[in-house]
Design an enzyme around this catalytic site. Structure first.
Site, PDB file in Angstrom:
ATOM      1  N   ARG A 160      23.073  40.865  79.949  1.00 50.94           N
ATOM      2  CA  ARG A 160      23.802  41.569  78.893  1.00 50.94           C
ATOM      3  C   ARG A 160      25.260  41.129  78.926  1.00 50.94           C
ATOM      4  O   ARG A 160      25.798  40.779  79.985  1.00 50.94           O
ATOM      5  CB  ARG A 160      23.709  43.078  79.094  1.00 50.94           C
ATOM      6  CG  ARG A 160      22.285  43.625  79.105  1.00 50.94           C
ATOM      7  CD  ARG A 160      22.279  45.102  79.467  1.00 50.94           C
ATOM      8  NE  ARG A 160      20.922  45.656  79.475  1.00 50.94           N
ATOM      9  CZ  ARG A 160      20.127  45.679  80.544  1.00 50.94           C
ATOM     10  NH1 ARG A 160      20.578  45.188  81.708  1.00 50.94           N
ATOM     11  NH2 ARG A 160      18.921  46.192  80.478  1.00 50.94           N
ATOM     12  N   LYS A 200      22.001  48.224  84.618  1.00 56.98           N
ATOM     13  CA  LYS A 200      22.006  49.661  84.376  1.00 56.98           C
ATOM     14  C   LYS A 200      21.625  50.408  85.653  1.00 56.98           C
ATOM     15  O   LYS A 200      20.765  49.965  86.405  1.00 56.98           O
ATOM     16  CB  LYS A 200      21.029  50.005  83.246  1.00 56.98           C
ATOM     17  CG  LYS A 200      21.453  49.451  81.885  1.00 56.98           C
ATOM     18  CD  LYS A 200      20.473  49.850  80.792  1.00 56.98           C
ATOM     19  CE  LYS A 200      20.918  49.337  79.425  1.00 56.98           C
ATOM     20  NZ  LYS A 200      19.968  49.716  78.354  1.00 56.98           N
ATOM     21  N   HIS A 272      23.517  40.260  72.035  1.00 58.03           N
ATOM     22  CA  HIS A 272      22.121  40.500  72.394  1.00 58.03           C
ATOM     23  C   HIS A 272      21.198  39.413  71.860  1.00 58.03           C
ATOM     24  O   HIS A 272      20.081  39.252  72.354  1.00 58.03           O
ATOM     25  CB  HIS A 272      21.677  41.871  71.881  1.00 58.03           C
ATOM     26  CG  HIS A 272      21.216  42.777  72.982  1.00 58.03           C
ATOM     27  ND1 HIS A 272      21.998  43.105  74.063  1.00 58.03           N
ATOM     28  CD2 HIS A 272      20.032  43.404  73.183  1.00 58.03           C
ATOM     29  CE1 HIS A 272      21.330  43.901  74.866  1.00 58.03           C
ATOM     30  NE2 HIS A 272      20.135  44.096  74.374  1.00 58.03           N
ATOM     31  N   ARG A 275      20.411  37.085  74.581  1.00 52.23           N
ATOM     32  CA  ARG A 275      19.474  37.708  75.531  1.00 52.23           C
ATOM     33  C   ARG A 275      18.054  37.673  74.973  1.00 52.23           C
ATOM     34  O   ARG A 275      17.096  37.352  75.690  1.00 52.23           O
ATOM     35  CB  ARG A 275      19.928  39.138  75.802  1.00 52.23           C
ATOM     36  CG  ARG A 275      19.082  39.926  76.790  1.00 52.23           C
ATOM     37  CD  ARG A 275      19.824  41.210  77.146  1.00 52.23           C
ATOM     38  NE  ARG A 275      18.969  42.223  77.750  1.00 52.23           N
ATOM     39  CZ  ARG A 275      18.700  42.313  79.046  1.00 52.23           C
ATOM     40  NH1 ARG A 275      19.181  41.409  79.877  1.00 52.23           N
ATOM     41  NH2 ARG A 275      17.945  43.288  79.518  1.00 52.23           N
ATOM     42  N   HIS A 298      14.661  44.834  83.329  1.00 49.12           N
ATOM     43  CA  HIS A 298      13.964  45.957  82.711  1.00 49.12           C
ATOM     44  C   HIS A 298      13.253  46.775  83.781  1.00 49.12           C
ATOM     45  O   HIS A 298      12.603  46.221  84.672  1.00 49.12           O
ATOM     46  CB  HIS A 298      12.933  45.466  81.700  1.00 49.12           C
ATOM     47  CG  HIS A 298      13.542  44.963  80.431  1.00 49.12           C
ATOM     48  ND1 HIS A 298      12.863  44.141  79.550  1.00 49.12           N
ATOM     49  CD2 HIS A 298      14.771  45.156  79.885  1.00 49.12           C
ATOM     50  CE1 HIS A 298      13.642  43.860  78.524  1.00 49.12           C
ATOM     51  NE2 HIS A 298      14.797  44.465  78.706  1.00 49.12           N
ATOM     52  N   TYR A 307       8.583  41.142  73.560  1.00 49.28           N
ATOM     53  CA  TYR A 307       8.823  39.718  73.311  1.00 49.28           C
ATOM     54  C   TYR A 307       7.528  38.937  73.186  1.00 49.28           C
ATOM     55  O   TYR A 307       7.492  37.877  72.572  1.00 49.28           O
ATOM     56  CB  TYR A 307       9.678  39.135  74.435  1.00 49.28           C
ATOM     57  CG  TYR A 307      11.053  39.729  74.496  1.00 49.28           C
ATOM     58  CD1 TYR A 307      12.048  39.348  73.607  1.00 49.28           C
ATOM     59  CD2 TYR A 307      11.363  40.704  75.433  1.00 49.28           C
ATOM     60  CE1 TYR A 307      13.313  39.899  73.651  1.00 49.28           C
ATOM     61  CE2 TYR A 307      12.624  41.267  75.486  1.00 49.28           C
ATOM     62  CZ  TYR A 307      13.589  40.859  74.595  1.00 49.28           C
ATOM     63  OH  TYR A 307      14.837  41.425  74.642  1.00 49.28           O
TER      64      TYR A 307
END
Length: 327
Positions: A160, A200, A272, A275, A298, A307
């Protein structure tokens, strides 16, 4: 005891204003939703809120999701799933509040489900557009060297933009068997390496990058960053601005936007986008979904599997073009 929508709505709006502290704009949106709900009940001959059942609310949701004629003869299109979810949330909130206050005998919205939102597939750039985008940044000046390294690393790592701008120089790790990346970047990074990314929830992951990003990083670290960082207060940041401070996320976004304009790309490009392109191109090239999950950071493989739908479309296109009995 009967309870009109108007009275129930006013009680609920006072509650959200005084006890929840919602803004004036939010309260106005709540009021619009409840007025529309009251009008819908009146059209169906439901006199007050005590007569509303879960079936009533399910019918309300179904009606919002269906096109139907208006009094002036026009056809009203169905509401988007997000709009239906918002309206139902307001109505359920009112019913729950009135039930908890003892003004309704049952909470009619407790078993009513919101519609699923349409899943938007990520928009990945074709490889030719990626090449054009990366070629649109660069130059021998410090800012050009930094911008090329920034975009190369974004696409090479799939990180990110906030993760990349948060990197410190020490987060660059040399590939096994090479010199230390920080001490000798020109030698160590040329064949690629790894970067330690903090994602995150402060979760860290190690992501590899290839020789293109390695050479761009080496050029930036040797020929640009020392002079740029010297103008600041000695930040450890990997990417810095002309005054030596850490490059902001907003500034990185502007770098990408400017590169897309110079490359004359028809598709809108955001941080993004790189990404998404990273993940899509890896899967199209045969990478395992769980590998891509780890690289993207993730928590669930389900997030990454969106995806696979993109690459499945590509596979179908190739199949239709190549198989003699596909059509």
């Amino acid at each position: 005891m009967p309870l009109s929508v108007e009275e129930g709505a006013e009680r609920y709006l006072r509650h959200v204003a005084l006890e929840l502290g919602l803004s004036a704009n939010s309260r106005s949106a709540y009021r619009r939703d409840l007025v529309a709900y009251g009008a819908w009940l009146a059209e169906r001959g439901v006199p007050d809120l005590t007569r509303v059942t879960p079936e009533t609310l399910s019918e309300y949701v179904a009606d919002l999701a269906s096109p139907h004629g208006t009094p002036d003869g026009e056809i009203r299109p169905p509401l988007a799933a997000a709009s239906i979810t918002r309206r139902l949330s307001t109505v359920r909130g009112m019913h729950r509040f009135l039930f908890e206050e003892g003004l309704l005998d049952a909470h009619a919205g407790s078993g009513v489900r919101t519609p699923k939102r349409a899943q938007r597939l990520p928009k990945a750039l074709p490889l030719a557009d990626i090449e054009a985008l990366l070629q649109a940044v660069g130059g021998d000046d410090p800012v050009g060297l930094r911008d090329r390294a920034l975009l190369e690393l974004l696409y090479a790592s799939g990180a990110r933009v906030s993760e990349v701008t948060a990197l410190d120089v020490d987060d660059l790790l040399a590939a096994p068997g090479t010199a230390d990346a920080v001490e000798d970047p020109d030698t160590a990074l040329g064949s690629g390496g790894f970067v330690q990314v903090t994602g995150k929830g402060s979760k860290q992951r190690i992501v590899p990058y290839g020789s293109y990003a390695g050479r761009a990083l080496a050029a930036y670290l040797v020929r640009a960053r020392p002079a740029m960082a010297a103008r600041g207060a000695g930040t450890p940041a990997l990417f810095v601005g002309p005054r030596g401070a850490r490059l902001s996320r907003q500034s990185a976004w502007l770098v990408i936007k400017a590169a897309a304009e110079r490359a004359e790309l028809s598709q809108e490009v955001s941080p993004h986008t790189l990404r998404h392109s990273f993940a899509t191109h890896l899967l199209a090239g045969g990478a395992d979904v769980r590998t891509v999950q780890e690289l993207l950071g993730h928590a669930s493989v389900t997030t990454t599997q969106i995806y696979t739908q993109v690459t499945a479309d590509t596979l179908r296109e190739h199949y239709l073009l190549a198989h003699p009995r596909a059509k």
